[in-house]
Design a protein around this motif. Sequence first.
Motif, PDB file in Angstrom:
ATOM      1  N   GLN A 577      33.307  39.140  46.677  1.00  0.00           N
ATOM      2  CA  GLN A 577      34.759  39.000  46.632  1.00  0.00           C
ATOM      3  C   GLN A 577      35.238  37.934  45.638  1.00  0.00           C
ATOM      4  N   GLU A 581      37.666  38.685  42.432  1.00  0.00           N
ATOM      5  CA  GLU A 581      38.964  38.025  42.245  1.00  0.00           C
ATOM      6  C   GLU A 581      39.043  37.363  40.876  1.00  0.00           C
ATOM      7  N   ALA A 586      40.666  44.540  42.322  1.00  0.00           N
ATOM      8  CA  ALA A 586      41.212  44.547  43.687  1.00  0.00           C
ATOM      9  C   ALA A 586      40.340  45.345  44.647  1.00  0.00           C
ATOM     10  N   GLU A 587      39.681  46.406  44.151  1.00  0.00           N
ATOM     11  CA  GLU A 587      38.888  47.282  45.016  1.00  0.00           C
ATOM     12  C   GLU A 587      37.410  46.892  44.935  1.00  0.00           C
TER      13      GLU A 587
END
Length: 730
Positions: A577, A581, A586-587
């Motif tokens: 994650q 970022e 986003a996915e």
Amino acid sequence: MNEATTESITLPVVGMSCAACQHHVEEALRSTAGVDTARVDLMAHRAHVVFNPALVQPDSFIAAIRNAGYDAVLPRSGTNGPEQPVPQSGSTLKASVAIGSGIIAMLLGMRMDAAQEPVVRWFLLGLTAIVGAWAGRGIYLSAWRGLRHGSTNMNTLVALGTSVAFLYSAFVTITPGSVSTPMVYFDAVLLILGFLLLGKALEERAKHRALAALDALSRMKPVTARRVVDGIETIVPLAEIGPGDRVLVLPGERFPVDAVIASGRTTVDESMLTGESTPLDRSVGERVLTGSLNYDGAVECVAESLGEETVLARITRMVEQAQSSRAPMERLADRVSAIFVPIVLVLAVLTFAVWIIATHSLAQSLSSTVAVLVIACPCAMGLAVPAALTVAVGRGAQLGVLFKGGEALERLANVDVIALDKTGTLTVGRPVLETIQPFGQFDERTLLRVAAAAEERSNHPLAHAIVDRAHALDLSWQAAEDVQIIPGRGLTARVEGHDCILGNAALFAEMALALPAGVSAPEAGVTRLWMALDGVPVAYFDARDALRPSASAAVAQLKQAGLRVLMLTGDSESAAQPIAEQAGIAEVEPGLDPAGKLARIRALQQEGFRVAMAGDGINDAGALAAADAGLAIGSGADLAQEAGDVLLLRSDPAVIAAAIGLARQTLRTMRQNLVWAAGYNLIGIPIAAGALYPAFHILLSPWAAAAAMAFSSVSVLANSLRLRGWRPSA
């Protein structure tokens, strides 16, 4: 046909001038017993044949090509194909003489009276016969060979049109008064041949520029090397260098082989191989590639890959194969070209019939008929797709992008979703070990030594992190036994009498190994590797990877191009994650093993998306193969490279965006070329036939039709050559 029993050969083919020629040569080869596939490259004048050597030998291919009305020769000994396209020399001189003679004939014709100046007509008859036979010899011979073998091509139309015009003019000259409105077309014959040959000369120049990338690659390989034996340096032919030989490379020279530096340090330029514009530092133990330029240090290297096994040779083969491949869009042009010439012959007959009925003028009927024959030559249609593909493949190689063929390029241009692997694709792929946390009686050094022994044969980035730390601490270990890699999970091995398991939490869950309670979760951006000995968890290793500097900009470019961007990774959510970022993705779908990545690709396809996948690991190979377009990072595993449709020679996310951008621009150029080529014929043939005459009294003279035909082919090539200057958006 069994692949194990097949061989391939690339033959230079002489005499092809249009897509119809290409079709005839391909059909002749495919109809030869023992041939598996045959592909003819109109741009480079060569044929690539895959065949069963037990059933047919290359001599039969030469005979088949000659029987079709063309010519070919076997490649030089030691090669499987020509390094350069067969040149079409002399066109410029012949074009200049023919156009100059045509202008003289036109000026004389404008100033003379047909009935009162027979001497001038006899002079023009002789001039046209001599210049036409000399300049147009190749055209007429090609048309005659095609006629003998029952085939037609571009030269058929030109030869028929100019022959009719010349014979009619000769008849009027030899028998004055036999025609009520005597007109001669000697100027048209000469100008038609001149403009056609001028077009050929410009085409050859443009083709040479289109193939420039392949030429540049072939020139990068030195022909000699400085071999060092017992400290004595000798310059020898490159063929005499063998694996393990020591080679000295001085500043300003190119490396003659793929090698490992044994002594010295330097800076190398690999831009022609990988598209990497920044010079790279190389020192003892690091690899250098054939053809790369040695900047500033004298280095002694140990030869590894030689000849056809070098990276340069592999790249050259891939570029050559891709440039001679067929794009799906080309199939339409092939079908049209196969029937085009016979259709034009019918239209020419109809044109003559309509004009002779409407005007009773033999001269005007012949003029319009010749104009139709000449303007309809399908050169532009045959060059529309392969010209753009050839330039794009060469430009891609300069940028570090190797397309495996026209179909791969088209598929990549049409994707609307891009799935990115994390480790090694978005990140540097060289994690640094931050923490070793023991649980029981084993200390950190013992655990690290055992883990390094197990991971030594693994190519996973986490394995490199563990082995690098062990080397840094000067640890030594016994070789592990029974090492079993579990893609996307970890591995098992037998080390120092212990059954060792190293892997992620999913692997431990599959093996029913309970993780210790109360262990804090890894920090954001950290990947955790668990270790068990003899069925008991004993430690974990935490490693952190860094985002590549160009990743966020590359993701922004992909989004700007209208693509949906996903990250598919086997890492945990806590490790994936933060990287996502930072990159602007986003996915994120973490914790995916190879089957999970493959399933996600197929699920997206079932939703109607056209999906590209970019990755560099063995666990990405299935997803790369299943995707509509797989982009394999060149520094990654060989299996991933084989599975991909596009090979990226630099581990840089920016190259992914560049590959998609170039593919899309190439597809646009192909469509532009096809629209121009088809539109040119759809508009040009009716005008040449006289469609504008009833309303506007506009007629197209035969020589003007020849100029238009030449312009059409050259314009398609010129449009394709614009791809040479294509650059990725900043």
